[in-house]
Design a protein around this motif. Structure first.
Motif, PDB file in Angstrom:
ATOM      1  N   ASP A  79       0.835  -1.204   0.000  1.00 57.22           N
ATOM      2  CA  ASP A  79       0.000   0.000   0.000  1.00 57.22           C
ATOM      3  C   ASP A  79       0.867   1.251   0.000  1.00 57.22           C
ATOM      4  OD1 ASP A  79      -2.727  -0.320  -0.283  1.00 57.22           O
ATOM      5  OD2 ASP A  79      -3.055  -0.875   1.795  1.00 57.22           O
ATOM      6  N   TYR A 111     -12.665  11.630  -5.842  1.00 56.17           N
ATOM      7  CA  TYR A 111     -12.698  11.520  -4.376  1.00 56.17           C
ATOM      8  C   TYR A 111     -14.019  10.979  -3.845  1.00 56.17           C
ATOM      9  CZ  TYR A 111     -15.303  15.876  -3.149  1.00 56.17           C
ATOM     10  OH  TYR A 111     -16.254  16.851  -2.970  1.00 56.17           O
ATOM     11  N   HIS A 114     -14.216   7.653  -1.692  1.00 57.66           N
ATOM     12  CA  HIS A 114     -13.834   7.726  -0.276  1.00 57.66           C
ATOM     13  C   HIS A 114     -15.044   7.577   0.638  1.00 57.66           C
ATOM     14  CE1 HIS A 114     -11.701   9.063   3.317  1.00 57.66           C
ATOM     15  NE2 HIS A 114     -12.704   9.888   3.541  1.00 57.66           N
ATOM     16  N   TRP A 118     -16.411  -0.245   2.751  1.00 60.08           N
ATOM     17  CA  TRP A 118     -15.780  -1.396   2.116  1.00 60.08           C
ATOM     18  C   TRP A 118     -16.768  -2.529   1.892  1.00 60.08           C
ATOM     19  CZ3 TRP A 118     -11.707  -1.628  -0.694  1.00 60.08           C
ATOM     20  CH2 TRP A 118     -10.705  -0.674  -0.535  1.00 60.08           C
ATOM     21  N   GLY A 165      -7.780  -0.373  -2.977  1.00 55.74           N
ATOM     22  CA  GLY A 165      -7.400   0.588  -1.948  1.00 55.74           C
ATOM     23  C   GLY A 165      -6.987   1.922  -2.545  1.00 55.74           C
ATOM     24  N   GLN A 168     -10.076   3.722  -3.816  1.00 53.60           N
ATOM     25  CA  GLN A 168     -10.938   4.266  -2.760  1.00 53.60           C
ATOM     26  C   GLN A 168     -10.358   5.499  -2.077  1.00 53.60           C
ATOM     27  OE1 GLN A 168     -10.579   4.074   0.820  1.00 53.60           O
ATOM     28  NE2 GLN A 168     -12.698   4.414   1.468  1.00 53.60           N
ATOM     29  N   SER A 169      -9.039   5.559  -1.903  1.00 52.97           N
ATOM     30  CA  SER A 169      -8.438   6.622  -1.089  1.00 52.97           C
ATOM     31  C   SER A 169      -7.648   7.656  -1.872  1.00 52.97           C
ATOM     32  CB  SER A 169      -7.513   5.997  -0.039  1.00 52.97           C
ATOM     33  OG  SER A 169      -6.448   5.288  -0.666  1.00 52.97           O
ATOM     34  N   CYS A 170      -7.312   7.362  -3.111  1.00 59.07           N
ATOM     35  CA  CYS A 170      -6.413   8.239  -3.875  1.00 59.07           C
ATOM     36  C   CYS A 170      -6.996   9.645  -4.032  1.00 59.07           C
ATOM     37  CB  CYS A 170      -6.126   7.626  -5.232  1.00 59.07           C
ATOM     38  SG  CYS A 170      -5.000   8.600  -6.255  1.00 59.07           S
ATOM     39  N   TRP A 172      -9.228  11.298  -2.288  1.00 61.04           N
ATOM     40  CA  TRP A 172      -9.327  12.066  -1.045  1.00 61.04           C
ATOM     41  C   TRP A 172      -7.975  12.624  -0.641  1.00 61.04           C
ATOM     42  CZ3 TRP A 172     -13.151  14.110   1.665  1.00 61.04           C
ATOM     43  CH2 TRP A 172     -12.895  14.534   2.972  1.00 61.04           C
ATOM     44  N   ASN A 173      -6.929  11.805  -0.735  1.00 66.14           N
ATOM     45  CA  ASN A 173      -5.591  12.284  -0.391  1.00 66.14           C
ATOM     46  C   ASN A 173      -5.087  13.327  -1.377  1.00 66.14           C
ATOM     47  OD1 ASN A 173      -5.423  10.569   1.838  1.00 66.14           O
ATOM     48  ND2 ASN A 173      -4.596   8.893   0.614  1.00 66.14           N
ATOM     49  N   GLU A 230      -6.359  -2.216   8.865  1.00 64.01           N
ATOM     50  CA  GLU A 230      -7.799  -2.019   8.834  1.00 64.01           C
ATOM     51  C   GLU A 230      -8.483  -3.362   9.067  1.00 64.01           C
ATOM     52  OE1 GLU A 230      -8.680   1.210   5.497  1.00 64.01           O
ATOM     53  OE2 GLU A 230      -7.373  -0.399   4.775  1.00 64.01           O
ATOM     54  N   ARG A 233     -11.638  -3.525   5.415  1.00 59.54           N
ATOM     55  CA  ARG A 233     -11.152  -3.756   4.049  1.00 59.54           C
ATOM     56  C   ARG A 233     -10.745  -5.204   3.804  1.00 59.54           C
ATOM     57  NH1 ARG A 233      -5.854  -0.610   1.740  1.00 59.54           N
ATOM     58  NH2 ARG A 233      -5.633  -1.659  -0.260  1.00 59.54           N
TER      59      ARG A 233
END
Length: 297
Positions: A79, A111, A114, A118, A165, A168-170, A172-173, A230, A233
């Motif tokens: 990750d 985003y 996010h 899951w 992963g 889902q998160s890219c 938002w970051n 987590e 997930r």
């Protein structure tokens, strides 16, 4: 104190919250060193054998825990290696887009995952990636290719886990890095344009150095969670065919602590996990300071 008493009074509520819900429960960490009894308080429980380290020894003698430790480190490392640079690259690409409306639209689209749990993502993955009924494999079969066991073979499952992963998160970051880019002095870009720098030169000599403090802080925080795991997930995406790579520490704690009622063993595992994460956090922060960065404290 007399001049700013209102500000100090406003601190009472958050301080009370942390004391009641964060620090007082720390007394239950003793369960890791004692024989758990539901009818006794942690202070009255009997100490475990081997000077209180009986359950730590049991954990490291447990083959399932060692597999869970290996899987946790492996998945978190992948990750970090693959997923950490993704939002940086996406933020730079979005920043370079000339069409502002398309940029805002793309940022919103990337985003939005996010906000999906899951459980929902695992349901979507099953509908899309199932070996026989998944949309992706149906299309592959119609084009003459064999089905790909995205969710049924360990190696494919790991790739699917990492890709989902990132998806889902890219986005938002990316918001964090876009905010950091917005703080870079635009005169630097104007001066570089006068000197004849192209876009790649501007990214390499202005954007990336401007992002470096933010990258270092987020990298330190990510290294602090290298042994953290987590629960939702891996648990939602897991199945019996891939338990060799999907069982992580959080699932081990759930199976042994909540389902197996081995509270002392699961508390010992959780305490070990937390201590290692804190060590990684302090080490990463110290290395960042030695390299000339600010760190997180």
């Amino acid at each position: 104190m007399k001049r700013y008493w209102i500000l100090y009074a406003m601190l009472l509520l958050p301080l009370a919250f942390f004391i009641i819900f964060r620090y007082i429960p720390m007394g239950y960490i003793q369960i890791a060193f004692k024989n758990y009894s539901i009818v006794k308080s942690p202070w009255a429980m009997d100490w475990a054998g081997n000077y209180g380290f009986e359950y730590f020894i049991k954990a490291f003698s447990n083959r399932d825990f060692l597999y869970a430790l290996r899987n946790t480190i492996m998945l978190n490392f992948l990750d970090l290696l693959i997923g950490f640079p993704a939002p940086i690259m996406l933020a730079i690409i979005l920043n370079e887009l000339a069409f502002k409306r398309f940029k805002r639209f793309t940022q919103t689209v990337v985003y939005m995952p996010h906000f999906l749990s899951w459980v929902i993502i695992s349901g979507l993955a099953l509908q899309l990636l199932a070996p026989t009924t998944g949309l992706v494999n149906i299309m592959l079969n119609k084009m003459g290719f064999a089905s790909i066991p995205f969710l049924n073979e360990p190696s494919y499952w790991v790739v699917t886990y990492i890709v989902l992963g990132i998806w889902q998160s890219c986005g938002w970051n990316t918001i964090i890095y876009l905010a950091a880019i917005a703080g870079i002095n635009p005169e630097l870009y104007e001066a570089s344009a006068v000197d004849g720098a192209n876009r790649l030169r501007k990214i390499w000599h202005i954007t990336l150095p401007g992002l470096r403090p933010t990258i270092m802080i987020l990298l330190i925080l990510s290294l602090g969670h290298i042994l953290g795991s987590e629960f939702d997930r891996p648990y939602a995406l897991s199945n019996k065919l891939v338990t060799d790579v999907s069982n992580v520490i959080s699932i081990f704690v759930y199976n042994n602590g909540i389902r197996g009622l081995q509270f002392s063993l699961s508390t010992a595992v959780g305490l070990f996990q937390s201590v290692v994460c804190v060590i990684f956090l302090f080490t990463a922060n110290a290395l960042a300071k030695k390299s000339g960065e600010r760190g997180i404290w």
